[in-house]
Design a protein around this motif. Sequence first.
Motif, PDB file in Angstrom:
ATOM      1  N   VAL A   1       0.984  -1.204   0.044  1.00 41.34           N
ATOM      2  CA  VAL A   1      -0.012  -0.007  -0.018  1.00 41.34           C
ATOM      3  C   VAL A   1       0.930   1.070  -0.062  1.00 41.34           C
ATOM      4  O   VAL A   1       1.472   1.774   1.096  1.00 41.34           O
ATOM      5  N   ARG A   2       0.913   1.904  -1.217  1.00 40.62           N
ATOM      6  CA  ARG A   2       1.907   3.197  -1.345  1.00 40.62           C
ATOM      7  C   ARG A   2       1.170   4.006  -0.949  1.00 40.62           C
ATOM      8  O   ARG A   2       0.342   4.571  -1.919  1.00 40.62           O
TER       9      ARG A   2
ATOM     10  N   SER B   1       9.171   6.572   9.966  1.00 44.31           N
ATOM     11  CA  SER B   1       8.368   5.965  10.938  1.00 44.31           C
ATOM     12  C   SER B   1       8.927   4.460  10.961  1.00 44.31           C
ATOM     13  O   SER B   1       8.872   3.816  11.949  1.00 44.31           O
ATOM     14  N   PHE B   2       9.724   3.992  10.124  1.00 44.67           N
ATOM     15  CA  PHE B   2      10.437   2.556  10.251  1.00 44.67           C
ATOM     16  C   PHE B   2      11.612   2.736  11.253  1.00 44.67           C
ATOM     17  O   PHE B   2      12.158   1.439  11.483  1.00 44.67           O
ATOM     18  N   GLN B   3      12.143   3.749  11.635  1.00 47.72           N
ATOM     19  CA  GLN B   3      13.320   3.495  12.354  1.00 47.72           C
ATOM     20  C   GLN B   3      13.124   3.155  13.642  1.00 47.72           C
ATOM     21  O   GLN B   3      13.942   3.018  14.524  1.00 47.72           O
ATOM     22  N   SER B   4      11.894   3.533  14.022  1.00 45.45           N
ATOM     23  CA  SER B   4      11.246   3.340  15.675  1.00 45.45           C
ATOM     24  C   SER B   4      10.851   2.089  15.620  1.00 45.45           C
ATOM     25  O   SER B   4      11.163   1.156  15.048  1.00 45.45           O
ATOM     26  N   GLY B   5      10.063   1.481  16.687  1.00 44.20           N
ATOM     27  CA  GLY B   5       9.966   0.147  17.187  1.00 44.20           C
ATOM     28  C   GLY B   5       9.177  -0.669  16.392  1.00 44.20           C
ATOM     29  O   GLY B   5       8.398   0.143  15.527  1.00 44.20           O
ATOM     30  N   ARG B   6       9.310  -1.584  16.033  1.00 40.29           N
ATOM     31  CA  ARG B   6       8.605  -2.477  15.134  1.00 40.29           C
ATOM     32  C   ARG B   6       7.251  -2.999  15.676  1.00 40.29           C
ATOM     33  O   ARG B   6       7.176  -4.178  16.290  1.00 40.29           O
ATOM     34  N   ASP B   7       6.344  -2.157  15.536  1.00 40.40           N
ATOM     35  CA  ASP B   7       5.003  -2.697  16.163  1.00 40.40           C
ATOM     36  C   ASP B   7       4.221  -3.421  15.060  1.00 40.40           C
ATOM     37  O   ASP B   7       4.694  -3.484  13.816  1.00 40.40           O
ATOM     38  N   ASP B   8       3.118  -4.190  15.654  1.00 41.26           N
ATOM     39  CA  ASP B   8       2.455  -4.852  15.003  1.00 41.26           C
ATOM     40  C   ASP B   8       1.656  -4.533  13.703  1.00 41.26           C
ATOM     41  O   ASP B   8       1.717  -4.943  12.705  1.00 41.26           O
ATOM     42  N   ALA B   9       1.416  -3.106  13.933  1.00 42.63           N
ATOM     43  CA  ALA B   9       0.663  -2.571  12.671  1.00 42.63           C
ATOM     44  C   ALA B   9       1.422  -2.365  11.557  1.00 42.63           C
ATOM     45  O   ALA B   9       1.136  -2.631  10.330  1.00 42.63           O
ATOM     46  N   TRP B  10       2.896  -1.799  11.996  1.00 42.53           N
ATOM     47  CA  TRP B  10       3.578  -1.863  10.575  1.00 42.53           C
ATOM     48  C   TRP B  10       3.923  -3.239   9.891  1.00 42.53           C
ATOM     49  O   TRP B  10       3.821  -3.264   8.841  1.00 42.53           O
ATOM     50  N   ARG B  11       3.947  -4.275  10.681  1.00 43.58           N
ATOM     51  CA  ARG B  11       4.175  -5.300  10.213  1.00 43.58           C
ATOM     52  C   ARG B  11       3.158  -5.923   9.334  1.00 43.58           C
ATOM     53  O   ARG B  11       3.283  -6.708   8.352  1.00 43.58           O
ATOM     54  N   TYR B  12       1.698  -5.482   9.937  1.00 45.26           N
ATOM     55  CA  TYR B  12       0.757  -5.807   8.988  1.00 45.26           C
ATOM     56  C   TYR B  12       0.573  -5.179   7.561  1.00 45.26           C
ATOM     57  O   TYR B  12       0.122  -5.729   6.628  1.00 45.26           O
ATOM     58  N   LYS B  13       1.221  -4.044   7.686  1.00 42.75           N
ATOM     59  CA  LYS B  13       1.015  -3.284   6.147  1.00 42.75           C
ATOM     60  C   LYS B  13       2.308  -3.378   5.450  1.00 42.75           C
ATOM     61  O   LYS B  13       2.201  -3.273   4.392  1.00 42.75           O
TER      62      LYS B  13
ATOM     63  N   PRO C   1       5.125  -5.217   2.903  1.00 38.29           N
ATOM     64  CA  PRO C   1       4.989  -6.113   1.851  1.00 38.29           C
ATOM     65  C   PRO C   1       5.909  -7.171   2.292  1.00 38.29           C
ATOM     66  O   PRO C   1       6.693  -7.338   3.231  1.00 38.29           O
ATOM     67  N   GLN C   2       5.570  -8.380   1.860  1.00 40.94           N
ATOM     68  CA  GLN C   2       6.081  -9.744   1.982  1.00 40.94           C
ATOM     69  C   GLN C   2       7.518  -9.504   1.887  1.00 40.94           C
ATOM     70  O   GLN C   2       8.229 -10.102   2.684  1.00 40.94           O
ATOM     71  N   GLN C   3       7.945  -8.879   0.907  1.00 35.78           N
ATOM     72  CA  GLN C   3       9.560  -9.090   0.356  1.00 35.78           C
ATOM     73  C   GLN C   3      10.291  -8.150   1.392  1.00 35.78           C
ATOM     74  O   GLN C   3      11.267  -8.331   1.932  1.00 35.78           O
TER      75      GLN C   3
ATOM     76  N   LYS D   1       3.644  -8.415  -8.505  1.00 41.56           N
ATOM     77  CA  LYS D   1       2.532  -7.658  -9.290  1.00 41.56           C
ATOM     78  C   LYS D   1       2.770  -6.047  -9.202  1.00 41.56           C
ATOM     79  O   LYS D   1       2.612  -5.590 -10.153  1.00 41.56           O
ATOM     80  N   THR D   2       3.027  -5.553  -7.977  1.00 41.86           N
ATOM     81  CA  THR D   2       3.579  -4.085  -8.122  1.00 41.86           C
ATOM     82  C   THR D   2       4.990  -4.018  -7.440  1.00 41.86           C
ATOM     83  O   THR D   2       5.483  -4.719  -6.763  1.00 41.86           O
ATOM     84  N   GLU D   3       5.628  -3.118  -8.220  1.00 46.39           N
ATOM     85  CA  GLU D   3       7.131  -2.702  -7.604  1.00 46.39           C
ATOM     86  C   GLU D   3       6.759  -1.973  -6.286  1.00 46.39           C
ATOM     87  O   GLU D   3       5.819  -1.266  -6.002  1.00 46.39           O
ATOM     88  N   LEU D   4       7.945  -2.300  -5.433  1.00 46.77           N
ATOM     89  CA  LEU D   4       7.815  -1.708  -3.962  1.00 46.77           C
ATOM     90  C   LEU D   4       8.072  -0.081  -4.265  1.00 46.77           C
ATOM     91  O   LEU D   4       8.719   0.443  -4.983  1.00 46.77           O
ATOM     92  N   SER D   5       7.431   0.536  -3.215  1.00 48.27           N
ATOM     93  CA  SER D   5       7.525   2.022  -3.323  1.00 48.27           C
ATOM     94  C   SER D   5       8.801   2.316  -2.799  1.00 48.27           C
ATOM     95  O   SER D   5       9.616   1.535  -2.537  1.00 48.27           O
ATOM     96  N   GLY D   6       9.112   3.800  -3.158  1.00 45.68           N
ATOM     97  CA  GLY D   6      10.465   4.220  -2.565  1.00 45.68           C
ATOM     98  C   GLY D   6      10.525   4.117  -1.207  1.00 45.68           C
ATOM     99  O   GLY D   6      11.818   3.942  -0.415  1.00 45.68           O
TER     100      GLY D   6
END
Length: 925
Positions: A413-414, A432-444, A446-448, A541-546
């Motif tokens: 979801v870009r 936002s990704f430098q902070s804690g790895r909360d569950d919300a981030w992991r649910y959003k 991408p698999q890669q 399917k879709t390339e990862l966003s920046g």
Amino acid sequence: MSRARQPPLVTGISPNEGISWTKVTIRGENLGTGPTDLIGLTICGHNCLLTAEWMSASKIVCRVGQAKNDKGDIIVTTKSGGKGTSTVSFKLLKPEKIGILDQSAVWVDEMNYYDMRTDRNKGIPPLSLRPANPLGIEIDKGRFPQKDLEALFPGMSADFTSENFSAAWYLIENHSTTSFDQLKTAVVNLKKQANKKNEGSLAYVKGGLSTFFEAQDALSAIHQKLEADGTEKVEGSMTQKLENVLNRASNTADTLFQEVLGRKDKADSTRNALNVLQRFKFLFNLPLNIERNIQKGDYDVVINDYEKAKSLFGKTEVQVFKKYYAEVETRIEALRELLLDKLLETPSTLHDQKRYIRYLSDLHAPGDPAWQCIGAQHQWILKLMHNCKESYVKEQKGTSLLHSPMLDLDGDVRPSPMGHLSQTASLKRGSSFQSGRDDAWRYKAPQQVVFVEKLTKLVVSQLPNFWKLWISYVNGSLFSETAEKSGQMERSKKNARQRQNDFKKMIQEVMHSLVKLIRGALLPFSLREGESRQYGGWEMKTELSGQWLTHVIQTVRLSSESLTALEIPNDMLQIIQDLILDLRVRCIIVTLQHTAEDIKRLAEKEDWVVDNEGLTSLPSQFEQCIIHSLQSLKTVLDCKPGEASVFQQQKTQEDVCQLSIGIMQVFIDCLEQLSTKPDGDIDTAHLSVDVSSPDLFGSIHEDSSLSSEQRVLIALSNCRYLERHTFLNIAEHFEKHGFQGVEKITQVSMESLKELDQRLFEMYIESKADPIVGSLEPGIYAGYFDWKDCLVPAGVRNYLKEALVNIIAVHAEVFTISKDLVPRVMSRIVEAVSEELSRLMQCVSSFSKNGALQARLEICALRDTVAIYLTPESNSSFKQALEALPQLSSGTDKKLLEELLNKFKSSMHLQLTCFQASSSAMMKT
């Protein structure tokens, strides 16, 4: 071609002497341009490249290995400079042996005494060892060089336990300054020690002296009796009687004590058997004790008992002992297999691996258990990496679900950057990704992305123990913590030297697998044809966003830092730096592509609300979108230690330059689309014009729709602002973030913008000037007007007034949108009108006196009215028009002309005010 570099020159090393595996710092000149440039490093003839760490062109850090020469040069070899030279040398010291009575700063295991005569460790109590000072006098070690003593006594040794012991060497080394009296005392001590050894044999003789003397007396008495009788008869009779008596006594004794003696012999036999069992119960109970201790995990006890049994019964010829010792060997062999299975079992801690390796070494297991463990660990890490990839690929395809909540993820979801423009608090990409790895981030995520994080975490957690195991194998600490000269450690170091290249290939294989697995997930196009099946398999399917690529880059960077901290040579980690560079380049390309898509959608957000400067929000939104994208790339563009510039490759510079130009062109096309869209395609329900200052000719109200001419004017105003401000600001941001070819980007964009501006301007001028110009000729000749036959002029005719009103209407429309556009538009309108008027005057064949005066009046009235908008072209046209007219001959005509002009200006004063009011604005512009 670049100029060849000078060969390396080593000018210093610190420290300049030490034992094997001493860490040294090498300093000099031209020591290479980078880790990959360093291809050789020898100290005292030993290859130290594996442990070498290139710090700079003047500094290298490494560890000294086992060398044959005790002193030698430091030779550095590089690709750019070739083989170098050295002005200093390094001295390799041999560790001193610590005797039993010598003082030492570290603990020495006295139970492991090393006997040089048998080249083996003997587990015997310290009290049974030979004294460290056999002479019994004070030792005064001289300062004779060890090398000189070895040359003086070739093949000999100063160790008194050695078979090649040299007394002269021992005295020179330990008593070179001892006085002669002390040496005589030493001789007395040696004699005392020798006498003590003989006291044991003399004691046996002393205990049997009485029996020996009694036997001697009896034999002497018999000999004297025989001599006194003097006859052989006496001798014969005496001998016969003695034999008879002895036989009868023997038979009687046998009869009386046979039963008693039998019981005594049986008791002695039983007692001897019990004594044997008691004495050797250690061996008889050992098989059972080994099984019990193995079950309890007391492997140290088993090994100690086995060493003891081996030293006592290893070479016995007694059948009973051989039988039981064979049982011991059978159980020890089973223990070896058990320990080897535990050693190769994964996962396992580094502590357990070292422990099992020491056990197998003490049990003299065949082969090289340490190297087997390293190989098994290597294969296990590779298997973990590939299993990790397979599990995530299956989950992505929906064929298998992992039960970990952190892996239950949605698709990519870009978030659009344009969505952030309407928010008061914008979110920086990747922050936002430098902070804690909360569950919300992991649910959003991408698999890669989650796969890369899991894979790098796996490698960073497993590789340190793998590397430390190899270091322990290299320095021999797997086998001995204190005995620096143990045979096991020497064999380990020798094996490690032979297997350096094999281990280097293992590390490289792990690094290659890590990099290719990440490439397969994120950069599948960078893999070779045959590698896609092994390392790829993802559904793209879709390339990862920046923003996700930025997060992945940060994850890989942290992993690289963790691996660098292990002191792994930089050349082994270079492939990770190459991956980071490719990811950074791809992140920039993808971000710019997505930015172009976002800018293309800006046309949907145009609300046509005009501010005081005649601008809509579109240029600001465009600039903010570019700035937001560049800010999201800041961490990607910044170079971490050891990383190369993302723009070092010419192709990357060209691609980024073209994408940047494309972004600018997309916005220019967006402007053109908005300005040229048919009226029916424009949603005018929300359109309004914000004009704070009152204008003389009305304004566009919120409830009115914009005409196509008004949209063109707004687009021209936006183009003017883009050229003078926005594009220059964007170029400044490009330079601030290190973009290459900014001048080309600006130049091409400016040219394209100017082309659009010119097209729109010509379109607007054509739509406004053509009706005015077209009305001049019909207006002039209305009512069958003839220049040859006309009345005396009474004033300016209506056609010119209508033309001026139309020009004023254009002025009002432009002024309503943007005051800055008025001079430009009005000048072109005046040029078109003056040019047409000049043409019409030149087409007249002849003028009457009144006709010439009428024509001059109208030309001068128009010229004076629009004087502030005259250009060299319009001035030339007016001049040509006046030159086509006959000159005024009388003063009366001139006076009449002046009166009629003043009358026109007075009657049209209200309408002509717009031209006068805009003069100040024009002058400011």
